[in-house]
Design a protein around this motif. Sequence first.
Motif, PDB file in Angstrom:
ATOM      1  N   THR A   5       0.170   2.715  15.400  1.00 36.72           N
ATOM      2  CA  THR A   5      -1.232   3.005  15.714  1.00 36.72           C
ATOM      3  C   THR A   5      -2.083   2.843  14.468  1.00 36.72           C
ATOM      4  OG1 THR A   5      -0.510   4.583  17.397  1.00 36.72           O
ATOM      5  CG2 THR A   5      -2.793   4.733  16.663  1.00 36.72           C
ATOM      6  N   THR A   6      -1.574   3.390  13.365  1.00 34.49           N
ATOM      7  CA  THR A   6      -2.218   3.205  12.061  1.00 34.49           C
ATOM      8  C   THR A   6      -1.139   3.062  11.001  1.00 34.49           C
ATOM      9  OG1 THR A   6      -2.354   5.587  11.618  1.00 34.49           O
ATOM     10  CG2 THR A   6      -4.262   4.554  12.681  1.00 34.49           C
ATOM     11  N   ALA A   7      -1.475   2.329   9.949  1.00 36.06           N
ATOM     12  CA  ALA A   7      -0.614   2.212   8.773  1.00 36.06           C
ATOM     13  C   ALA A   7      -1.527   2.286   7.551  1.00 36.06           C
ATOM     14  CB  ALA A   7       0.164   0.899   8.788  1.00 36.06           C
ATOM     15  N   THR A   8      -1.270   3.251   6.677  1.00 37.96           N
ATOM     16  CA  THR A   8      -2.154   3.509   5.548  1.00 37.96           C
ATOM     17  C   THR A   8      -1.352   3.529   4.261  1.00 37.96           C
ATOM     18  OG1 THR A   8      -3.494   4.908   7.007  1.00 37.96           O
ATOM     19  CG2 THR A   8      -3.938   5.049   4.648  1.00 37.96           C
ATOM     20  N   ASP A   9      -1.801   2.769   3.241  1.00 37.38           N
ATOM     21  CA  ASP A   9      -1.053   2.744   1.990  1.00 37.38           C
ATOM     22  C   ASP A   9      -1.429   3.918   1.097  1.00 37.38           C
ATOM     23  OD1 ASP A   9      -3.413   2.143   0.630  1.00 37.38           O
ATOM     24  OD2 ASP A   9      -2.914   0.051   0.282  1.00 37.38           O
ATOM     25  N   GLU A  10      -0.841   3.971  -0.106  1.00 36.74           N
ATOM     26  CA  GLU A  10      -1.017   5.122  -0.994  1.00 36.74           C
ATOM     27  C   GLU A  10      -2.446   5.260  -1.512  1.00 36.74           C
ATOM     28  OE1 GLU A  10       0.002   1.647  -3.639  1.00 36.74           O
ATOM     29  OE2 GLU A  10       0.684   2.417  -1.703  1.00 36.74           O
ATOM     30  N   ASN A  11      -3.232   4.196  -1.379  1.00 37.26           N
ATOM     31  CA  ASN A  11      -4.629   4.243  -1.811  1.00 37.26           C
ATOM     32  C   ASN A  11      -5.602   4.470  -0.660  1.00 37.26           C
ATOM     33  OD1 ASN A  11      -4.034   3.667  -4.587  1.00 37.26           O
ATOM     34  ND2 ASN A  11      -3.689   1.520  -4.003  1.00 37.26           N
ATOM     35  N   GLY A  12      -5.050   4.723   0.526  1.00 39.00           N
ATOM     36  CA  GLY A  12      -5.904   4.965   1.686  1.00 39.00           C
ATOM     37  C   GLY A  12      -6.340   3.719   2.414  1.00 39.00           C
ATOM     38  N   ASN A  13      -5.812   2.543   2.039  1.00 43.84           N
ATOM     39  CA  ASN A  13      -6.186   1.296   2.703  1.00 43.84           C
ATOM     40  C   ASN A  13      -5.491   1.159   4.053  1.00 43.84           C
ATOM     41  OD1 ASN A  13      -7.753   0.374   0.447  1.00 43.84           O
ATOM     42  ND2 ASN A  13      -5.833  -0.149  -0.577  1.00 43.84           N
ATOM     43  N   ASN A  14      -6.221   0.648   5.036  1.00 39.39           N
ATOM     44  CA  ASN A  14      -5.657   0.409   6.363  1.00 39.39           C
ATOM     45  C   ASN A  14      -4.931  -0.938   6.357  1.00 39.39           C
ATOM     46  OD1 ASN A  14      -5.162  -0.213   9.077  1.00 39.39           O
ATOM     47  ND2 ASN A  14      -6.976   0.898   9.774  1.00 39.39           N
ATOM     48  N   VAL A  15      -3.614  -0.904   6.527  1.00 43.78           N
ATOM     49  CA  VAL A  15      -2.807  -2.135   6.481  1.00 43.78           C
ATOM     50  C   VAL A  15      -2.089  -2.362   7.813  1.00 43.78           C
ATOM     51  CG1 VAL A  15      -2.508  -2.055   3.971  1.00 43.78           C
ATOM     52  CG2 VAL A  15      -0.884  -0.838   5.438  1.00 43.78           C
ATOM     53  N   THR A  16      -2.637  -1.791   8.867  1.00 42.06           N
ATOM     54  CA  THR A  16      -1.984  -1.853  10.186  1.00 42.06           C
ATOM     55  C   THR A  16      -1.755  -3.289  10.638  1.00 42.06           C
ATOM     56  OG1 THR A  16      -3.207   0.167  10.727  1.00 42.06           O
ATOM     57  CG2 THR A  16      -2.069  -0.948  12.535  1.00 42.06           C
ATOM     58  N   ALA A  17      -2.733  -4.148  10.434  1.00 42.57           N
ATOM     59  CA  ALA A  17      -2.627  -5.535  10.909  1.00 42.57           C
ATOM     60  C   ALA A  17      -1.471  -6.283  10.248  1.00 42.57           C
ATOM     61  CB  ALA A  17      -3.939  -6.270  10.659  1.00 42.57           C
ATOM     62  N   GLU A  64       3.631   3.135  -1.301  1.00 42.54           N
ATOM     63  CA  GLU A  64       4.151   3.674  -0.041  1.00 42.54           C
ATOM     64  C   GLU A  64       3.146   3.421   1.072  1.00 42.54           C
ATOM     65  OE1 GLU A  64       2.834   8.288   0.437  1.00 42.54           O
ATOM     66  OE2 GLU A  64       4.575   7.958  -0.843  1.00 42.54           O
ATOM     67  N   VAL A  65       3.637   3.396   2.278  1.00 40.34           N
ATOM     68  CA  VAL A  65       2.778   3.257   3.449  1.00 40.34           C
ATOM     69  C   VAL A  65       3.216   4.295   4.472  1.00 40.34           C
ATOM     70  CG1 VAL A  65       4.263   1.464   4.474  1.00 40.34           C
ATOM     71  CG2 VAL A  65       1.880   1.664   5.207  1.00 40.34           C
ATOM     72  N   THR A  66       2.221   4.966   5.064  1.00 41.53           N
ATOM     73  CA  THR A  66       2.473   5.966   6.094  1.00 41.53           C
ATOM     74  C   THR A  66       2.136   5.366   7.448  1.00 41.53           C
ATOM     75  OG1 THR A  66       1.949   7.766   4.562  1.00 41.53           O
ATOM     76  CG2 THR A  66       1.920   8.278   6.905  1.00 41.53           C
ATOM     77  N   LEU A  67       3.087   5.421   8.374  1.00 41.96           N
ATOM     78  CA  LEU A  67       2.940   4.821   9.696  1.00 41.96           C
ATOM     79  C   LEU A  67       2.838   5.910  10.764  1.00 41.96           C
ATOM     80  CD1 LEU A  67       5.840   2.354   9.088  1.00 41.96           C
ATOM     81  CD2 LEU A  67       3.496   1.599   9.376  1.00 41.96           C
ATOM     82  N   ASN A  68       1.876   5.780  11.641  1.00 43.96           N
ATOM     83  CA  ASN A  68       1.749   6.659  12.799  1.00 43.96           C
ATOM     84  C   ASN A  68       2.017   5.869  14.068  1.00 43.96           C
ATOM     85  OD1 ASN A  68       1.033   8.836  11.216  1.00 43.96           O
ATOM     86  ND2 ASN A  68      -1.172   8.549  11.488  1.00 43.96           N
ATOM     87  N   PHE A  69       2.880   6.414  14.928  1.00 46.22           N
ATOM     88  CA  PHE A  69       3.173   5.795  16.215  1.00 46.22           C
ATOM     89  C   PHE A  69       2.840   6.786  17.331  1.00 46.22           C
ATOM     90  CE2 PHE A  69       5.956   3.669  13.216  1.00 46.22           C
ATOM     91  CZ  PHE A  69       5.883   2.335  13.596  1.00 46.22           C
ATOM     92  N   ALA A  70       2.388   6.268  18.460  1.00 52.24           N
ATOM     93  CA  ALA A  70       2.108   7.126  19.612  1.00 52.24           C
ATOM     94  C   ALA A  70       3.397   7.787  20.080  1.00 52.24           C
ATOM     95  CB  ALA A  70       1.484   6.302  20.736  1.00 52.24           C
TER      96      ALA A  70
END
Length: 565
Positions: free
Chosen positions: A459-471, A489-495
């Motif tokens: 749903t979203t993927a955000t790197d350590e600097n807060g950038n949206n890298v989902t695409a 690092e990247v934080t991934l959120n899934f439904a």
Amino acid sequence: MKKRQRFQANSILKAIKSKGRANFFISLLLLVSFLNLVVGCSYYKVKSVDANSMSSKIQPETPKGKAKYIIIHSGSQKWHLSDVTFNEGTKEVSGTLAGFDESHNLYQPKPGKSGAKYKRGKSDKTAEVHIYTDKAISDSSGQQITIPYSDISKVELYDSDSGRAVLSVVGITLGVIVLLSVIILATKSSCPFVYVNDGATYAFNGEIYPGAILPNLERDDYLKLNGLRESKGFFKLKITNELKEIQNTDLTELIVVNHSENATALMAQNGEVYTLQNEMLPINAYCNDIKVSVKPFLTVDKNYYSFNTNESTTNPNEVVLEFDNNQKSDLGKLHLNLKNTYWMDYMYGKFNEEFGSYYNSFHKKQRKLPKETCEKWRSNQYIPLAVYMKQENEWKFVENINTVGPLSARDIVVPIPLSATSEKVEIKLVSGYMFWDLDYAGMDFSKNENVKVTTLKPTTATDENGNNVTALLSEKDKKYLVQPSIGNEVTLNFATVKTSANSKQSFFFKTNGYYEYIRDYKGSPDFAKLKTFREKGALNAFSIELYKDFISDSKNLSLIALKNE
């Protein structure tokens, strides 16, 4: 204090010198234990365990025979559970409630952390099991209690974090840092790390696309996730870069499998789901044609077989396992719990060093080779674990198991096509010298049940600097999330996906990508020697000779005796 450290160091040296080669890495663990004493504290990590696999993953005793301290959590209340038994037939855990020792209430991991440090003597975080249940329990010491697995919401195993003990060098004496320069080589080469959120903290789960060290070795990888729970309306994962490498991830997907409560779901290397309900253990085991005890293969207890019984430089190590096919099934599902050895990482690093200043030029040339050429060389060096089955008195190749990394064992399933008339199934596993640690082997002959598989994109993927890298991570399109530095690092959120009635969920993390080492080796290469590695089995022979040299070199053993003058 210095005299005490010297005495401990000398004692450990004597122990090392008296041990055989097969026990050498047990001695290395003694070295790491000594380092923990010098530092004054130890580290533990929290590992989430699926309730239905408790009996195989959580033994009542540690390998040293010390009883595990099992804690039952119900709401805000805690009890110690003694005399524990696991009933796989009824899927229940039983035991006797006892008073909770408050020393085990110390050093809980902070939110967002997968572990912490603690001082030995106050509590032993390397022998704790925490079982969480929604079932109400009356406060009655001495009460016998039985809890169905279905009433258990979470299971956590607190284990020693040897990787962190090795990698955390801040504040350690100079002499110990020199020693670490030898030991740390065992963990310097790896791949992206994955952490799962269990509803409260992020816990280390494993490594993704291990061994894909070139763009032409890029591949899909399926990592089983343990302990993943909903957190703030999402399933949350992290991918991190913690070593000297450039990581390139093209795709991330969360695969949710709904299956019956009494089954275990595993995924083959091609992404197919298999269910296991009645695993048969091996009845006989042979290592390089010599019959051995099957005990090391019966449970997940870190009592590994490390493919080190044959020191012939011309032949790899082999294990043959025999299973009874009482059901006369035409499909066997081979379940292995295994990982790569730390020695393999060390050995492969030394192999790369042979290229010296030519390494980066060589690496660029390797990038241009066809994938089939690279894979053939790896197979000829016995890097993958090769699986064979005996058919009409001949060994038939089934598949190569890709490397999985040394930091965390994986549960892997390999489908074995059988003849329905086969009463005995013989499986052969082939590896280079000390390339793999095999902890468990079982064979399931039950029919695959129908399962519901849901594939989720982030749903979203955000790197350590807060950038949206989902695409970058949603499609396999050669548009990579590049993590070039330690600390990325990247934080991934899934439904979230609801569990169907009378079923449970298993989670798998599908990724695609590759990574490349950052190295700056010195010295001139010996091209004549390097050409010998084109021959089949050359890396196996290199591993044996390197190991013999390593344990015979007094410098490697005496470093621990260095003093901080």
